[in-house]
Design an enzyme around this catalytic site. Structure first.
Site, PDB file in Angstrom:
ATOM      1  N   HIS A   2      10.629  -7.839   8.409  1.00 29.33           N
ATOM      2  CA  HIS A   2       9.721  -7.243   9.392  1.00 29.33           C
ATOM      3  C   HIS A   2       8.410  -6.916   8.700  1.00 29.33           C
ATOM      4  O   HIS A   2       8.392  -6.496   7.547  1.00 29.33           O
ATOM      5  CB  HIS A   2      10.289  -5.930   9.942  1.00 29.33           C
ATOM      6  CG  HIS A   2      11.593  -6.081  10.638  1.00 29.33           C
ATOM      7  ND1 HIS A   2      11.695  -6.261  11.991  1.00 29.33           N
ATOM      8  CD2 HIS A   2      12.857  -6.100  10.173  1.00 29.33           C
ATOM      9  CE1 HIS A   2      12.966  -6.361  12.324  1.00 29.33           C
ATOM     10  NE2 HIS A   2      13.698  -6.273  11.223  1.00 29.33           N
ATOM     11  N   LYS A  43      19.265 -23.322  15.259  1.00 26.77           N
ATOM     12  CA  LYS A  43      18.554 -24.461  14.685  1.00 26.77           C
ATOM     13  C   LYS A  43      19.243 -24.973  13.422  1.00 26.77           C
ATOM     14  O   LYS A  43      19.351 -26.180  13.211  1.00 26.77           O
ATOM     15  CB  LYS A  43      17.107 -24.073  14.386  1.00 26.77           C
ATOM     16  CG  LYS A  43      16.296 -23.893  15.652  1.00 26.77           C
ATOM     17  CD  LYS A  43      14.891 -23.432  15.345  1.00 26.77           C
ATOM     18  CE  LYS A  43      14.107 -23.258  16.637  1.00 26.77           C
ATOM     19  NZ  LYS A  43      12.755 -22.732  16.380  1.00 26.77           N
TER      20      LYS A  43
END
Length: 88
Positions: free
Chosen positions: A71, A31
């Site tokens: 995470h 992207k």
């Protein structure tokens, strides 16, 4: 798994959560760079000796990229900043 990740990534990533982070990096890189790829294997996520994640890709000078993976439990996210102006 073999369609999304390189043999290196599969050998050096030990949990599904970490693989989710690797996938997030690849998606964020696509992207940010707006390049078209024919295979997920054209991008490889690895770690520098410092432990910082980095990207290998044939179509772009990846030293002009900053990568961050995070995470939290079962969630993973990644941010990739591509500094194209500095590379040209």
């Amino acid at each position: 798994m073999q369609k999304l990740f390189t043999p290196y990534e599969l050998a050096h990533t030990q949990t599904y959560e970490s693989l989710a982070g690797v996938f997030a990096v690849k998606e964020a890189f696509i992207k940010a760079s707006q390049i078209k790829l024919s295979s997920w294997h054209e991008i490889e996520v690895y770690k520098l000796s410092s432990g910082k994640p980095a990207i290998r890709c044939n179509d772009i000078e990846t030293e002009c990229c900053d990568v961050s993976i995070s995470h939290d439990g079962e969630y993973a996210m990644a941010v990739v900043i591509v500094q194209l102006l500095r590379c040209r």
